[in-house]
Design an enzyme around this catalytic site. Sequence first.
Site, PDB file in Angstrom:
ATOM      1  N   THR A 132     -13.525  24.223  29.557  1.00 31.60           N
ATOM      2  CA  THR A 132     -13.416  23.833  28.152  1.00 31.60           C
ATOM      3  C   THR A 132     -13.425  22.318  27.977  1.00 31.60           C
ATOM      4  O   THR A 132     -13.028  21.576  28.885  1.00 31.60           O
ATOM      5  CB  THR A 132     -12.107  24.411  27.578  1.00 31.60           C
ATOM      6  N   ASP A 133     -13.811  21.874  26.779  1.00 29.74           N
ATOM      7  CA  ASP A 133     -13.737  20.434  26.470  1.00 29.74           C
ATOM      8  C   ASP A 133     -12.289  19.967  26.310  1.00 29.74           C
ATOM      9  O   ASP A 133     -12.008  18.771  26.329  1.00 29.74           O
ATOM     10  CB  ASP A 133     -14.548  20.101  25.208  1.00 29.74           C
ATOM     11  N   GLU A 134     -11.343  20.928  26.148  1.00 33.27           N
ATOM     12  CA  GLU A 134      -9.947  20.531  25.888  1.00 33.27           C
ATOM     13  C   GLU A 134      -9.313  19.806  27.070  1.00 33.27           C
ATOM     14  O   GLU A 134      -8.287  19.155  26.906  1.00 33.27           O
ATOM     15  CB  GLU A 134      -9.102  21.755  25.513  1.00 33.27           C
ATOM     16  N   TYR A 158      -2.292  25.323  27.769  1.00 39.55           N
ATOM     17  CA  TYR A 158      -3.612  25.926  28.011  1.00 39.55           C
ATOM     18  C   TYR A 158      -4.547  24.915  28.654  1.00 39.55           C
ATOM     19  O   TYR A 158      -5.137  25.174  29.721  1.00 39.55           O
ATOM     20  CB  TYR A 158      -4.221  26.439  26.697  1.00 39.55           C
ATOM     21  N   LYS A 162      -6.278  24.828  32.415  1.00 38.32           N
ATOM     22  CA  LYS A 162      -7.735  24.809  32.651  1.00 38.32           C
ATOM     23  C   LYS A 162      -8.113  23.565  33.464  1.00 38.32           C
ATOM     24  O   LYS A 162      -8.976  23.622  34.342  1.00 38.32           O
ATOM     25  CB  LYS A 162      -8.502  24.824  31.318  1.00 38.32           C
TER      26      LYS A 162
HETATM   27  P1  NAD Z   1     -10.880  35.668  25.737  1.00 38.49           P
HETATM   28  O1  NAD Z   1      -9.420  35.410  25.675  1.00 38.49           O
HETATM   29  O2  NAD Z   1     -11.577  36.282  24.582  1.00 38.49           O
HETATM   30  O3  NAD Z   1     -11.208  36.614  27.002  1.00 38.49           O
HETATM   31  C1  NAD Z   1     -10.612  36.434  28.247  1.00 38.49           C
HETATM   32  C2  NAD Z   1     -10.877  37.691  29.079  1.00 38.49           C
HETATM   33  O4  NAD Z   1     -10.292  37.502  30.368  1.00 38.49           O
HETATM   34  C3  NAD Z   1     -10.255  38.972  28.503  1.00 38.49           C
HETATM   35  O5  NAD Z   1     -11.175  40.038  28.568  1.00 38.49           O
HETATM   36  C4  NAD Z   1      -9.057  39.238  29.401  1.00 38.49           C
HETATM   37  O6  NAD Z   1      -8.720  40.612  29.504  1.00 38.49           O
HETATM   38  C5  NAD Z   1      -9.550  38.667  30.725  1.00 38.49           C
HETATM   39  N1  NAD Z   1      -8.450  38.266  31.606  1.00 38.49           N
HETATM   40  C6  NAD Z   1      -7.368  37.516  31.283  1.00 38.49           C
HETATM   41  N2  NAD Z   1      -6.566  37.380  32.361  1.00 38.49           N
HETATM   42  C7  NAD Z   1      -7.182  38.031  33.392  1.00 38.49           C
HETATM   43  C8  NAD Z   1      -6.860  38.231  34.745  1.00 38.49           C
HETATM   44  N3  NAD Z   1      -5.729  37.739  35.273  1.00 38.49           N
HETATM   45  N4  NAD Z   1      -7.693  38.956  35.509  1.00 38.49           N
HETATM   46  C9  NAD Z   1      -8.828  39.490  34.977  1.00 38.49           C
HETATM   47  N5  NAD Z   1      -9.190  39.328  33.699  1.00 38.49           N
HETATM   48  C10 NAD Z   1      -8.374  38.605  32.906  1.00 38.49           C
HETATM   49  O7  NAD Z   1     -11.535  34.288  26.137  1.00 38.49           O
HETATM   50  P2  NAD Z   1     -12.954  33.683  25.734  1.00 38.49           P
HETATM   51  O8  NAD Z   1     -12.822  32.986  24.444  1.00 38.49           O
HETATM   52  O9  NAD Z   1     -13.983  34.704  25.937  1.00 38.49           O
HETATM   53  O10 NAD Z   1     -13.095  32.557  26.860  1.00 38.49           O
HETATM   54  C11 NAD Z   1     -13.697  32.843  28.119  1.00 38.49           C
HETATM   55  C12 NAD Z   1     -13.635  31.595  28.991  1.00 38.49           C
HETATM   56  O11 NAD Z   1     -14.312  30.532  28.331  1.00 38.49           O
HETATM   57  C13 NAD Z   1     -12.217  31.104  29.254  1.00 38.49           C
HETATM   58  O12 NAD Z   1     -12.158  30.645  30.571  1.00 38.49           O
HETATM   59  C14 NAD Z   1     -12.042  29.939  28.282  1.00 38.49           C
HETATM   60  O13 NAD Z   1     -11.137  28.979  28.802  1.00 38.49           O
HETATM   61  C15 NAD Z   1     -13.454  29.403  28.218  1.00 38.49           C
HETATM   62  N6  NAD Z   1     -13.836  28.722  26.960  1.00 38.49           N
HETATM   63  C16 NAD Z   1     -13.613  29.332  25.759  1.00 38.49           C
HETATM   64  C17 NAD Z   1     -14.052  28.707  24.600  1.00 38.49           C
HETATM   65  C18 NAD Z   1     -13.855  29.329  23.232  1.00 38.49           C
HETATM   66  O14 NAD Z   1     -14.082  28.670  22.230  1.00 38.49           O
HETATM   67  N7  NAD Z   1     -13.466  30.596  23.137  1.00 38.49           N
HETATM   68  C19 NAD Z   1     -14.667  27.449  24.661  1.00 38.49           C
HETATM   69  C20 NAD Z   1     -14.855  26.852  25.922  1.00 38.49           C
HETATM   70  C21 NAD Z   1     -14.451  27.507  27.064  1.00 38.49           C
HETATM   71  O1  DAU Z   2     -12.498  23.509  22.471  1.00 39.67           O
HETATM   72  C1  DAU Z   2     -12.655  24.701  23.195  1.00 39.67           C
HETATM   73  C2  DAU Z   2     -11.465  25.596  22.949  1.00 39.67           C
HETATM   74  O2  DAU Z   2     -11.596  26.089  21.619  1.00 39.67           O
HETATM   75  C3  DAU Z   2     -11.345  26.746  23.943  1.00 39.67           C
HETATM   76  O3  DAU Z   2     -11.125  26.230  25.218  1.00 39.67           O
HETATM   77  C4  DAU Z   2     -10.190  27.688  23.559  1.00 39.67           C
HETATM   78  O4  DAU Z   2     -10.164  28.801  24.426  1.00 39.67           O
HETATM   79  C5  DAU Z   2     -10.430  28.154  22.137  1.00 39.67           C
HETATM   80  O5  DAU Z   2      -9.336  28.954  21.722  1.00 39.67           O
HETATM   81  C6  DAU Z   2     -10.592  26.959  21.191  1.00 39.67           C
HETATM   82  O6  DAU Z   2      -9.327  26.250  21.046  1.00 39.67           O
HETATM   83  P1  DAU Z   2      -8.813  25.719  19.624  1.00 39.67           P
HETATM   84  O7  DAU Z   2      -7.357  25.538  19.679  1.00 39.67           O
HETATM   85  O8  DAU Z   2      -9.639  24.569  19.176  1.00 39.67           O
HETATM   86  O9  DAU Z   2      -9.234  27.010  18.725  1.00 39.67           O
HETATM   87  P2  DAU Z   2      -8.498  27.738  17.524  1.00 39.67           P
HETATM   88  O10 DAU Z   2      -9.489  28.680  16.928  1.00 39.67           O
HETATM   89  O11 DAU Z   2      -7.165  28.287  17.913  1.00 39.67           O
HETATM   90  O12 DAU Z   2      -8.242  26.567  16.484  1.00 39.67           O
HETATM   91  C7  DAU Z   2      -9.315  25.789  15.987  1.00 39.67           C
HETATM   92  C8  DAU Z   2      -8.708  24.718  15.093  1.00 39.67           C
HETATM   93  O13 DAU Z   2      -8.172  25.364  13.908  1.00 39.67           O
HETATM   94  C9  DAU Z   2      -7.541  23.988  15.719  1.00 39.67           C
HETATM   95  O14 DAU Z   2      -7.573  22.619  15.302  1.00 39.67           O
HETATM   96  C10 DAU Z   2      -6.302  24.674  15.153  1.00 39.67           C
HETATM   97  C11 DAU Z   2      -6.774  25.115  13.778  1.00 39.67           C
HETATM   98  N1  DAU Z   2      -6.162  26.351  13.261  1.00 39.67           N
HETATM   99  C12 DAU Z   2      -6.149  27.450  14.078  1.00 39.67           C
HETATM  100  C13 DAU Z   2      -5.605  28.632  13.647  1.00 39.67           C
HETATM  101  C14 DAU Z   2      -5.569  29.858  14.548  1.00 39.67           C
HETATM  102  C15 DAU Z   2      -5.679  26.413  11.968  1.00 39.67           C
HETATM  103  O15 DAU Z   2      -5.723  25.409  11.213  1.00 39.67           O
HETATM  104  N2  DAU Z   2      -5.146  27.583  11.532  1.00 39.67           N
HETATM  105  C16 DAU Z   2      -5.063  28.700  12.326  1.00 39.67           C
HETATM  106  O16 DAU Z   2      -4.512  29.730  11.853  1.00 39.67           O
END
Ligand code: NAD
Ligand code: DAU
Length: 355
Positions: A132-134, A158, A162
């Site tokens: 992730t970019d975080e 988180y 990562k």
């Molecule tokens: P998600 O939470 O929707 O899915 C995660 C999946 O991993 C789930 O199916 C869960 O059951 C499985 N999991 C969790 N713990 C596990 C374990 N111990 N063993 C096996 N499986 C396990 O997450 P996502 O949004 O699909 O993100 C996927 C990946 O991409 C993550 O590594 C996250 O850090 C990264 N990522 C997410 C975003 C985003 O915006 N969602 C952006 C950048 C990177």
């Molecule tokens: O940047 C990549 C990341 O983006 C991934 O690594 C994470 O897995 C993914 O969850 C996401 O993280 P964020 O914290 O940015 O996503 P989230 O959707 O939780 O929140 C997006 C923005 O919106 C953040 O600034 C918090 C804000 N927010 C979120 C929620 C859930 C609100 O204002 N209200 C809300 O109820």
Amino acid sequence: MILVTGGAGFIGANFILDWFAQADEEIINLDNLTYAGNLENLASLKEDKRHVFIKGDICDSSLIINLLTKFKPRAIINFAAESHVDRSIEEPDSFIQTNIVGTFRLLEATQGYWDELEKNKKKEFRFLHVSTDEVYGSLSSKEKAFDENHRYEPNSPYSASKAASDHLIRAYHKTYGLPVLTTNCSNNYGPYQFPEKLIPLIIINALTNKPLPVYGDGQQIRDWLYVKDHCVAIQRVLEAGVPGETYNVGGWNEKPNIDIVHTICSLLDTLSPQIDGRNYNEQITFVTDRPGHDRRYAINSNKIKRDLGWEPAETFETGIHKTIKWYLDNQSWVQNVQSGAYREWIDKNYKERIL
Ligand code: NAD
Ligand code: DAU
């Protein structure tokens, strides 16, 4: 075949569906089905022999060793993680366990497997870690977008977990020569996203006449990428990325949260107008901020464009339109995903936030 971890989650499931839309190579999908894992995301593959689902934990070394020995994958893509920042603030333990210990165990097992491969297979093998970019921390409004050399400065449990996993990946390449690849991507949105995250939460709350919670002043900036563009980027890095390299993946699409919420409201006003004629933005409610809330993320994805020819196909306007249509057209998925566990989380996170 390839081994995918976390393939029942949001990005992993999109990746698997898109993979089989264009290739027949089998996927072993290892996922322990946490609250975020949902086999309904993969319902269309129920009878499909190309997809082998294994319910299991990436922390389980003997299971992973058995899977590697049995299936002999040519690559591993590690999506499995605890992924929600707010949950990491409430209960960080599982983030340390899955994101750090799990990645370590996966690397250890892979290292042993890779060592024993014959020369050509060893050369071709890849371990792609989805990050992730975080990990880079927060930018001020004037700072340049994160490139791959930006310092690591994670601010939440988180992102710290990562970041630790990224460091382990790097170490296994430098120390043991394991052919790893890392992608650091910005915020994804699209079909099958669990509605604890901003975009699906706002769509679902709007349609069910609930408050639309905006943390703090709503001026935090994220870079948004349509999930299917992320999946193409991962495929491209798997095919042509250079082992040991990291690739930043982003949409060149920075937007303040409040603008995202307004855009969703006005699209819903057109696509699903309220019977009483009210606008959805009347439901917007500013609530207590997230502790340690990162102000701005921005991704410089010049490297993946230059070296691997990847660029996003969707603009935010096309991507968000598709996403809202998907949630409107998939009401049974939306209903089923709001289980008791989901309601518990919503109560916990928002009870004291809503002012
Ligand atoms: P998600 O939470 O929707 O899915 C995660 C999946 O991993 C789930 O199916 C869960 O059951 C499985 N999991 C969790 N713990 C596990 C374990 N111990 N063993 C096996 N499986 C396990 O997450 P996502 O949004 O699909 O993100 C996927 C990946 O991409 C993550 O590594 C996250 O850090 C990264 N990522 C997410 C975003 C985003 O915006 N969602 C952006 C950048 C990177
Ligand atoms: O940047 C990549 C990341 O983006 C991934 O690594 C994470 O897995 C993914 O969850 C996401 O993280 P964020 O914290 O940015 O996503 P989230 O959707 O939780 O929140 C997006 C923005 O919106 C953040 O600034 C918090 C804000 N927010 C979120 C929620 C859930 C609100 O204002 N209200 C809300 O109820």
